[in-house]
Design a protein around this motif. Sequence first.
Motif, PDB file in Angstrom:
ATOM      1  N   SER A  25      12.858   0.661  47.139  1.00 57.75           N
ATOM      2  CA  SER A  25      12.623  -0.274  46.053  1.00 57.75           C
ATOM      3  C   SER A  25      12.768   0.483  44.750  1.00 57.75           C
ATOM      4  O   SER A  25      12.553   1.694  44.695  1.00 57.75           O
ATOM      5  CB  SER A  25      11.234  -0.915  46.160  1.00 57.75           C
ATOM      6  N   ILE A  28      19.126   0.800  43.953  1.00 54.29           N
ATOM      7  CA  ILE A  28      20.055   0.323  44.984  1.00 54.29           C
ATOM      8  C   ILE A  28      20.639   1.535  45.686  1.00 54.29           C
ATOM      9  O   ILE A  28      21.346   2.352  45.082  1.00 54.29           O
ATOM     10  CB  ILE A  28      21.175  -0.529  44.357  1.00 54.29           C
ATOM     11  N   LEU A  29      20.304   1.677  46.960  1.00 52.96           N
ATOM     12  CA  LEU A  29      20.671   2.882  47.694  1.00 52.96           C
ATOM     13  C   LEU A  29      22.174   3.135  47.712  1.00 52.96           C
ATOM     14  O   LEU A  29      22.605   4.285  47.636  1.00 52.96           O
ATOM     15  CB  LEU A  29      20.156   2.791  49.131  1.00 52.96           C
ATOM     16  N   SER A  30      22.951   2.099  47.850  1.00 55.69           N
ATOM     17  CA  SER A  30      24.395   2.287  48.008  1.00 55.69           C
ATOM     18  C   SER A  30      25.055   2.897  46.775  1.00 55.69           C
ATOM     19  O   SER A  30      26.206   3.330  46.835  1.00 55.69           O
ATOM     20  CB  SER A  30      25.060   0.957  48.350  1.00 55.69           C
ATOM     21  N   SER A  53      27.738   7.795  47.883  1.00 55.95           N
ATOM     22  CA  SER A  53      27.949   6.412  47.453  1.00 55.95           C
ATOM     23  C   SER A  53      29.331   5.921  47.867  1.00 55.95           C
ATOM     24  O   SER A  53      29.552   4.719  48.019  1.00 55.95           O
ATOM     25  CB  SER A  53      27.780   6.307  45.937  1.00 55.95           C
ATOM     26  N   VAL A  71      23.953   2.908  55.641  1.00 58.62           N
ATOM     27  CA  VAL A  71      23.234   2.197  54.586  1.00 58.62           C
ATOM     28  C   VAL A  71      23.436   0.705  54.798  1.00 58.62           C
ATOM     29  O   VAL A  71      24.576   0.241  54.949  1.00 58.62           O
ATOM     30  CB  VAL A  71      23.712   2.617  53.191  1.00 58.62           C
ATOM     31  N   ASP A  72      22.334  -0.021  54.837  1.00 59.25           N
ATOM     32  CA  ASP A  72      22.380  -1.480  54.959  1.00 59.25           C
ATOM     33  C   ASP A  72      22.204  -2.059  53.561  1.00 59.25           C
ATOM     34  O   ASP A  72      21.106  -2.013  53.000  1.00 59.25           O
ATOM     35  CB  ASP A  72      21.272  -1.959  55.899  1.00 59.25           C
ATOM     36  N   ASN A  73      23.277  -2.581  53.007  1.00 56.31           N
ATOM     37  CA  ASN A  73      23.223  -3.084  51.632  1.00 56.31           C
ATOM     38  C   ASN A  73      22.343  -4.326  51.516  1.00 56.31           C
ATOM     39  O   ASN A  73      21.690  -4.540  50.486  1.00 56.31           O
ATOM     40  CB  ASN A  73      24.633  -3.389  51.146  1.00 56.31           C
ATOM     41  N   ASN A  74      22.322  -5.133  52.533  1.00 50.86           N
ATOM     42  CA  ASN A  74      21.519  -6.364  52.475  1.00 50.86           C
ATOM     43  C   ASN A  74      20.027  -6.056  52.459  1.00 50.86           C
ATOM     44  O   ASN A  74      19.253  -6.704  51.743  1.00 50.86           O
ATOM     45  CB  ASN A  74      21.846  -7.269  53.650  1.00 50.86           C
ATOM     46  N   GLN A  75      19.630  -5.082  53.279  1.00 53.08           N
ATOM     47  CA  GLN A  75      18.212  -4.726  53.389  1.00 53.08           C
ATOM     48  C   GLN A  75      17.820  -3.624  52.418  1.00 53.08           C
ATOM     49  O   GLN A  75      16.622  -3.363  52.245  1.00 53.08           O
ATOM     50  CB  GLN A  75      17.905  -4.276  54.825  1.00 53.08           C
ATOM     51  N   ASN A  76      18.814  -2.978  51.813  1.00 47.46           N
ATOM     52  CA  ASN A  76      18.577  -1.826  50.933  1.00 47.46           C
ATOM     53  C   ASN A  76      17.810  -0.738  51.681  1.00 47.46           C
ATOM     54  O   ASN A  76      16.776  -0.223  51.223  1.00 47.46           O
ATOM     55  CB  ASN A  76      17.829  -2.212  49.656  1.00 47.46           C
ATOM     56  N   THR A  77      18.332  -0.421  52.856  1.00 49.38           N
ATOM     57  CA  THR A  77      17.750   0.629  53.677  1.00 49.38           C
ATOM     58  C   THR A  77      18.813   1.663  54.044  1.00 49.38           C
ATOM     59  O   THR A  77      20.010   1.345  54.097  1.00 49.38           O
ATOM     60  CB  THR A  77      17.166   0.079  54.986  1.00 49.38           C
TER      61      THR A  77
END
Length: 115
Positions: A25, A28-30, A53, A71-77
Amino acid sequence: QVRLVESGGGLVQPGGSLRLSCAASGLILSMWHVGWYREAPGGERELVASVTSGGRTNYANSVKDRFAISVDNNQNTVNLQMSSLKAEDTAVYYCYVDRSFERYWGQGTQVTVSS
Protein backbone atom coordinates in the motif's frame (compact mmCIF):
# COMPACT_ATOMS: atom_id res chain seq x y z
CA GLN A 1 2.92 5.91 3.68
CA VAL A 2 4.42 2.78 2.19
CA ARG A 3 3.51 -0.50 3.83
CA LEU A 4 4.44 -4.05 2.86
CA VAL A 5 2.77 -7.04 4.48
CA GLU A 6 3.92 -10.60 3.79
CA SER A 7 1.82 -13.72 4.13
CA GLY A 8 1.93 -17.37 3.18
CA GLY A 9 4.77 -18.66 5.29
CA GLY A 10 4.55 -21.81 7.36
CA LEU A 11 5.79 -25.33 7.88
CA VAL A 12 6.21 -27.57 4.86
CA GLN A 13 7.84 -30.92 4.25
CA PRO A 14 10.91 -31.26 2.05
CA GLY A 15 9.86 -31.39 -1.58
CA GLY A 16 6.72 -29.40 -0.89
CA SER A 17 5.58 -26.01 -2.13
CA LEU A 18 4.60 -22.67 -0.65
CA ARG A 19 3.47 -19.39 -2.11
CA LEU A 20 4.47 -16.18 -0.39
CA SER A 21 2.64 -12.96 -1.04
CA CYS A 22 3.56 -9.38 -0.22
CA ALA A 23 0.76 -6.85 -0.32
CA ALA A 24 1.74 -3.24 -0.84
CA SER A 25 0.00 0.00 0.00
CA GLY A 26 1.18 3.53 -0.63
CA LEU A 27 2.79 2.73 -3.97
CA ILE A 28 2.30 0.71 -7.14
CA LEU A 29 4.66 -2.24 -7.12
CA SER A 30 4.87 -2.65 -10.87
CA MET A 31 6.52 0.76 -11.15
CA TRP A 32 9.56 -0.25 -9.07
CA HIS A 33 12.21 -2.86 -8.53
CA VAL A 34 10.84 -5.40 -6.05
CA GLY A 35 11.91 -8.70 -4.62
CA TRP A 36 12.49 -11.09 -1.77
CA TYR A 37 15.35 -11.65 0.64
CA ARG A 38 15.69 -14.31 3.26
CA GLU A 39 17.59 -14.65 6.50
CA ALA A 40 18.36 -18.02 8.00
CA PRO A 41 19.17 -18.44 11.69
CA GLY A 42 22.70 -17.21 12.27
CA GLY A 43 23.04 -16.21 8.65
CA GLU A 44 23.08 -13.03 6.67
CA ARG A 45 20.17 -11.65 4.71
CA GLU A 46 20.51 -12.87 1.12
CA LEU A 47 18.71 -11.96 -2.06
CA VAL A 48 16.38 -14.71 -3.26
CA ALA A 49 14.65 -13.18 -6.26
CA SER A 50 13.87 -9.81 -7.75
CA VAL A 51 12.03 -8.31 -10.68
CA THR A 52 12.47 -4.93 -12.31
CA SER A 53 9.70 -2.61 -13.44
CA GLY A 54 10.47 -3.87 -16.93
CA GLY A 55 9.85 -7.45 -15.92
CA ARG A 56 13.42 -8.69 -15.82
CA THR A 57 13.87 -11.31 -13.13
CA ASN A 58 16.91 -12.36 -11.16
CA TYR A 59 17.33 -15.39 -8.92
CA ALA A 60 19.88 -16.68 -6.48
CA ASN A 61 21.62 -19.73 -7.91
CA SER A 62 20.35 -21.79 -5.00
CA VAL A 63 16.70 -21.24 -5.99
CA LYS A 64 16.85 -21.11 -9.78
CA ASP A 65 14.35 -23.47 -11.43
CA ARG A 66 12.56 -23.91 -8.09
CA PHE A 67 11.27 -20.43 -7.24
CA ALA A 68 9.33 -17.97 -9.37
CA ILE A 69 8.69 -14.32 -8.65
CA SER A 70 5.76 -12.40 -10.09
CA VAL A 71 3.90 -9.15 -9.63
CA ASP A 72 0.10 -9.15 -9.60
CA ASN A 73 -0.95 -5.73 -10.84
CA ASN A 74 -4.59 -6.21 -9.89
CA GLN A 75 -3.81 -7.13 -6.29
CA ASN A 76 -0.68 -4.96 -6.05
CA THR A 77 1.26 -7.88 -4.65
CA VAL A 78 4.63 -9.44 -5.33
CA ASN A 79 4.53 -13.19 -5.03
CA LEU A 80 7.12 -15.89 -4.62
CA GLN A 81 6.12 -19.37 -5.70
CA MET A 82 8.46 -21.86 -4.07
CA SER A 83 8.60 -25.50 -5.03
CA SER A 84 10.86 -28.49 -4.35
CA LEU A 85 11.63 -26.93 -1.02
CA LYS A 86 14.69 -28.03 0.90
CA ALA A 87 15.67 -27.79 4.55
CA GLU A 88 18.19 -25.11 3.62
CA ASP A 89 15.33 -22.90 2.40
CA THR A 90 14.28 -22.47 6.02
CA ALA A 91 14.46 -18.77 6.82
CA VAL A 92 12.49 -15.62 7.44
CA TYR A 93 11.52 -14.20 4.06
CA TYR A 94 11.26 -10.45 3.56
CA CYS A 95 9.84 -8.59 0.60
CA TYR A 96 11.22 -5.22 -0.40
CA VAL A 97 10.65 -2.45 -2.87
CA ASP A 98 13.15 0.11 -4.10
CA ARG A 99 11.47 3.43 -4.82
CA SER A 100 13.81 6.16 -5.97
CA PHE A 101 16.58 6.11 -3.35
CA GLU A 102 14.63 4.42 -0.61
CA ARG A 103 14.14 0.75 0.19
CA TYR A 104 11.08 -0.41 2.03
CA TRP A 105 10.81 -3.73 3.83
CA GLY A 106 8.04 -5.97 5.01
CA GLN A 107 8.02 -7.46 8.49
CA GLY A 108 8.99 -10.94 7.31
CA THR A 109 7.31 -14.33 7.22
CA GLN A 110 8.78 -17.57 8.54
CA VAL A 111 9.27 -20.52 6.21
CA THR A 112 10.27 -23.80 7.83
CA VAL A 113 11.07 -26.85 5.73
CA SER A 114 11.15 -29.95 7.89
CA SER A 115 9.81 -33.46 8.05
